[in-house]
Write a protein that holds these residues in place. Sequence first.
Motif, PDB file in Angstrom:
ATOM      1  N   ASN A 105      30.015  19.699  17.271  1.00 14.94           N
ATOM      2  CA  ASN A 105      29.084  19.810  16.150  1.00 14.94           C
ATOM      3  C   ASN A 105      29.676  19.124  14.921  1.00 14.94           C
ATOM      4  OD1 ASN A 105      26.860  21.497  17.157  1.00 14.94           O
ATOM      5  ND2 ASN A 105      28.429  23.074  17.380  1.00 14.94           N
ATOM      6  N   ASN A 106      28.796  18.674  14.033  1.00 13.46           N
ATOM      7  CA  ASN A 106      29.228  18.106  12.741  1.00 13.46           C
ATOM      8  C   ASN A 106      30.279  17.010  12.911  1.00 13.46           C
ATOM      9  OD1 ASN A 106      27.550  19.791  11.266  1.00 13.46           O
ATOM     10  ND2 ASN A 106      29.103  21.372  11.033  1.00 13.46           N
ATOM     11  N   GLN A 107      30.010  16.061  13.790  1.00 13.43           N
ATOM     12  CA  GLN A 107      30.970  14.987  14.050  1.00 13.43           C
ATOM     13  C   GLN A 107      31.140  14.068  12.842  1.00 13.43           C
ATOM     14  OE1 GLN A 107      29.933  12.936  17.733  1.00 13.43           O
ATOM     15  NE2 GLN A 107      29.348  14.879  18.683  1.00 13.43           N
ATOM     16  N   LEU A 108      30.063  13.843  12.105  1.00 10.80           N
ATOM     17  CA  LEU A 108      30.083  12.936  10.957  1.00 10.80           C
ATOM     18  C   LEU A 108      30.498  13.673   9.688  1.00 10.80           C
ATOM     19  CD1 LEU A 108      26.609  11.265  11.585  1.00 10.80           C
ATOM     20  CD2 LEU A 108      28.823  10.205  12.063  1.00 10.80           C
ATOM     21  N   THR A 109      31.388  13.078   8.919  1.00 13.47           N
ATOM     22  CA  THR A 109      31.710  13.685   7.628  1.00 13.47           C
ATOM     23  C   THR A 109      30.566  13.504   6.637  1.00 13.47           C
ATOM     24  OG1 THR A 109      32.904  11.660   7.058  1.00 13.47           O
ATOM     25  CG2 THR A 109      34.208  13.512   7.867  1.00 13.47           C
ATOM     26  N   ASN A 110      29.786  12.434   6.789  1.00 10.56           N
ATOM     27  CA  ASN A 110      28.591  12.211   5.978  1.00 10.56           C
ATOM     28  C   ASN A 110      27.747  11.115   6.628  1.00 10.56           C
ATOM     29  OD1 ASN A 110      29.596   9.569   4.966  1.00 10.56           O
ATOM     30  ND2 ASN A 110      31.058  10.846   3.836  1.00 10.56           N
TER      31      ASN A 110
ATOM     32  N   LEU B 252      11.865  24.411  20.102  1.00 11.25           N
ATOM     33  CA  LEU B 252      12.081  25.838  20.297  1.00 11.25           C
ATOM     34  C   LEU B 252      11.468  26.645  19.157  1.00 11.25           C
ATOM     35  CD1 LEU B 252      15.857  25.668  21.330  1.00 11.25           C
ATOM     36  CD2 LEU B 252      13.878  25.856  22.854  1.00 11.25           C
ATOM     37  N   ALA B 253      11.021  27.833  19.469  1.00 11.26           N
ATOM     38  CA  ALA B 253      10.406  28.706  18.462  1.00 11.26           C
ATOM     39  C   ALA B 253      11.470  29.544  17.756  1.00 11.26           C
ATOM     40  CB  ALA B 253       9.362  29.602  19.116  1.00 11.26           C
ATOM     41  N   PHE B 254      12.495  28.858  17.257  1.00 16.51           N
ATOM     42  CA  PHE B 254      13.595  29.516  16.571  1.00 16.51           C
ATOM     43  C   PHE B 254      13.999  28.686  15.375  1.00 16.51           C
ATOM     44  CE2 PHE B 254      13.884  31.337  20.783  1.00 16.51           C
ATOM     45  CZ  PHE B 254      14.247  32.661  20.547  1.00 16.51           C
ATOM     46  N   GLY B 255      14.571  29.377  14.389  1.00 17.25           N
ATOM     47  CA  GLY B 255      15.183  28.690  13.270  1.00 17.25           C
ATOM     48  C   GLY B 255      16.673  28.561  13.514  1.00 17.25           C
ATOM     49  N   GLY B 256      17.390  28.166  12.471  1.00 18.59           N
ATOM     50  CA  GLY B 256      18.816  27.939  12.614  1.00 18.59           C
ATOM     51  C   GLY B 256      19.644  28.889  11.783  1.00 18.59           C
ATOM     52  N   GLY B 257      20.687  29.417  12.389  1.00 16.41           N
ATOM     53  CA  GLY B 257      21.627  30.277  11.687  1.00 16.41           C
ATOM     54  C   GLY B 257      23.017  30.080  12.238  1.00 16.41           C
ATOM     55  N   GLN B 258      24.002  30.614  11.556  1.00 13.42           N
ATOM     56  CA  GLN B 258      25.381  30.521  12.017  1.00 13.42           C
ATOM     57  C   GLN B 258      26.202  31.621  11.380  1.00 13.42           C
ATOM     58  OE1 GLN B 258      26.711  28.325  14.276  1.00 13.42           O
ATOM     59  NE2 GLN B 258      28.731  29.291  14.127  1.00 13.42           N
TER      60      GLN B 258
ATOM     61  N   ASP C  26      22.534  22.446  11.206  1.00 16.72           N
ATOM     62  CA  ASP C  26      22.471  21.770  12.498  1.00 16.72           C
ATOM     63  C   ASP C  26      21.653  22.561  13.506  1.00 16.72           C
ATOM     64  OD1 ASP C  26      23.883  19.577  11.732  1.00 16.72           O
ATOM     65  OD2 ASP C  26      25.569  19.866  13.089  1.00 16.72           O
ATOM     66  N   MET C  27      21.805  23.892  13.500  1.00 20.41           N
ATOM     67  CA  MET C  27      21.044  24.722  14.439  1.00 20.41           C
ATOM     68  C   MET C  27      19.543  24.604  14.182  1.00 20.41           C
ATOM     69  SD  MET C  27      23.137  26.059  16.553  1.00 20.41           S
ATOM     70  CE  MET C  27      24.405  24.808  16.359  1.00 20.41           C
ATOM     71  N   SER C  28      19.160  24.545  12.901  1.00 17.29           N
ATOM     72  CA  SER C  28      17.735  24.374  12.572  1.00 17.29           C
ATOM     73  C   SER C  28      17.208  23.051  13.102  1.00 17.29           C
ATOM     74  CB  SER C  28      17.524  24.430  11.053  1.00 17.29           C
ATOM     75  OG  SER C  28      17.550  25.741  10.578  1.00 17.29           O
ATOM     76  N   TYR C  29      17.960  21.979  12.845  1.00 15.09           N
ATOM     77  CA  TYR C  29      17.542  20.660  13.301  1.00 15.09           C
ATOM     78  C   TYR C  29      17.487  20.615  14.826  1.00 15.09           C
ATOM     79  CZ  TYR C  29      18.270  18.702   8.584  1.00 15.09           C
ATOM     80  OH  TYR C  29      18.189  18.420   7.235  1.00 15.09           O
ATOM     81  N   LYS C  30      18.488  21.215  15.446  1.00 19.85           N
ATOM     82  CA  LYS C  30      18.581  21.230  16.905  1.00 19.85           C
ATOM     83  C   LYS C  30      17.379  21.945  17.526  1.00 19.85           C
ATOM     84  CE  LYS C  30      22.769  21.957  18.221  1.00 19.85           C
ATOM     85  NZ  LYS C  30      24.073  22.521  18.659  1.00 19.85           N
ATOM     86  N   ALA C  31      17.063  23.124  16.998  1.00 23.57           N
ATOM     87  CA  ALA C  31      15.947  23.903  17.528  1.00 23.57           C
ATOM     88  C   ALA C  31      14.619  23.200  17.292  1.00 23.57           C
ATOM     89  CB  ALA C  31      15.932  25.294  16.892  1.00 23.57           C
ATOM     90  N   ALA C  32      14.458  22.611  16.101  1.00 29.43           N
ATOM     91  CA  ALA C  32      13.196  21.939  15.770  1.00 29.43           C
ATOM     92  C   ALA C  32      12.944  20.765  16.707  1.00 29.43           C
ATOM     93  CB  ALA C  32      13.224  21.470  14.322  1.00 29.43           C
ATOM     94  N   LEU C  33      13.930  19.910  16.913  1.00 30.41           N
ATOM     95  CA  LEU C  33      13.740  18.732  17.759  1.00 30.41           C
ATOM     96  C   LEU C  33      13.608  19.104  19.230  1.00 30.41           C
ATOM     97  CD1 LEU C  33      16.120  16.102  16.120  1.00 30.41           C
ATOM     98  CD2 LEU C  33      13.634  16.242  15.991  1.00 30.41           C
TER      99      LEU C  33
END
Length: 345
Positions: free
Chosen positions: A255-260, A72-78, A62-69
């Motif tokens: 975050n992650n509201q949808l189960t799928n 931002l010049a960042f990737g996603g991690g947790q 989610d962080m990757s998708y969030k940053a990309a859209l």
Amino acid sequence: MFALMQSAHVESLHLSVDPVTGLKAVIAIHSSRLGPALGGCRYLAYPSDESALNDAVRLAQDMSYKAALAGLAFGGGQAVIVRAAHVESRASLFEAFGRCVEQLAGRYITAIDSGTSTADMDCVAQHTRHVTSTTHAGDPSPHAAMGVFAGIRSSASWRLGSDNLEGLRVAVQGLGKVGYALAEQLHAAGAELLVSDTDPGKVRLAMEQLGAHPVACEALLSTPCDILAPCGLGGVLNWHSVAQLRCAAVAGCANNQLTNLQVADQLERRGILYAPDYVINSGGLIYLALTHEGAQPEAINLQLRRISQRLAGIYAHAQAEKRSPARVSDELAQSLLYPAAEGMG
């Protein structure tokens, strides 16, 4: 574990233990294509090590998708730290975690998340500079709420014909830092608030300060409202819960509201507009990223205001293709992260 990494396209997983402090931590780096991975550190009790691992992986994606859209010049991690029943020294625990972050040499930048605070990040900062949301950097929660508020207005405009929230019934599920800050902004805009939280004290405070109407946690999802704002932990939207919804739109900060993704399709069939969580709740990450880069408040606020425009574009795209906004946003993010890849959905 490797199957989980491959299915979520995670670059690397880092597992750390420290017997002295009791630290058990997972750091998931989903993508570093656009820059170093940036994402929060959760400190929660988990029913199993597997559930902690799954949480880290899903949130990193989610962080990757969030940053990309968000551009931002960042990737996603947790990061996820498994909370034990008893810890001798919380400060020592987070200092040990800081040493783990430092070992990654800047590939991952950590921040606060559920169960952690700016004081915890101050402890992390004693051993690494790859940390933000310290006392000095500030808490991103108010900015996350600002972004969600802007997204709710955009969702109301798209689904209900106006971004004027006065008189609208908004059900806020979860009154944590972001959820309560969002409730304050909704109250100021004239919305009628329905609230639930597992902490009765937070519900009483919302009643006293915001004139909110309390609803039992198990009843909130089936309570009639205009907009449902999930603001607790993830997984609230599943086949059973979506069948009970009596709202026009779902737009919240969890975050992650949808189960799928099939649940997103179910929302679409029911005519319930869904605001992709990692788009509407990107204000916190935007604040963290730009603060880490030394941006001025004006630049940060400009990016926060763009969240509503980004959502409107996704809604238009989804309507034109008669698909869920969740599927459209996933594909847009994947096109930025994997420009040469096909079949990533």
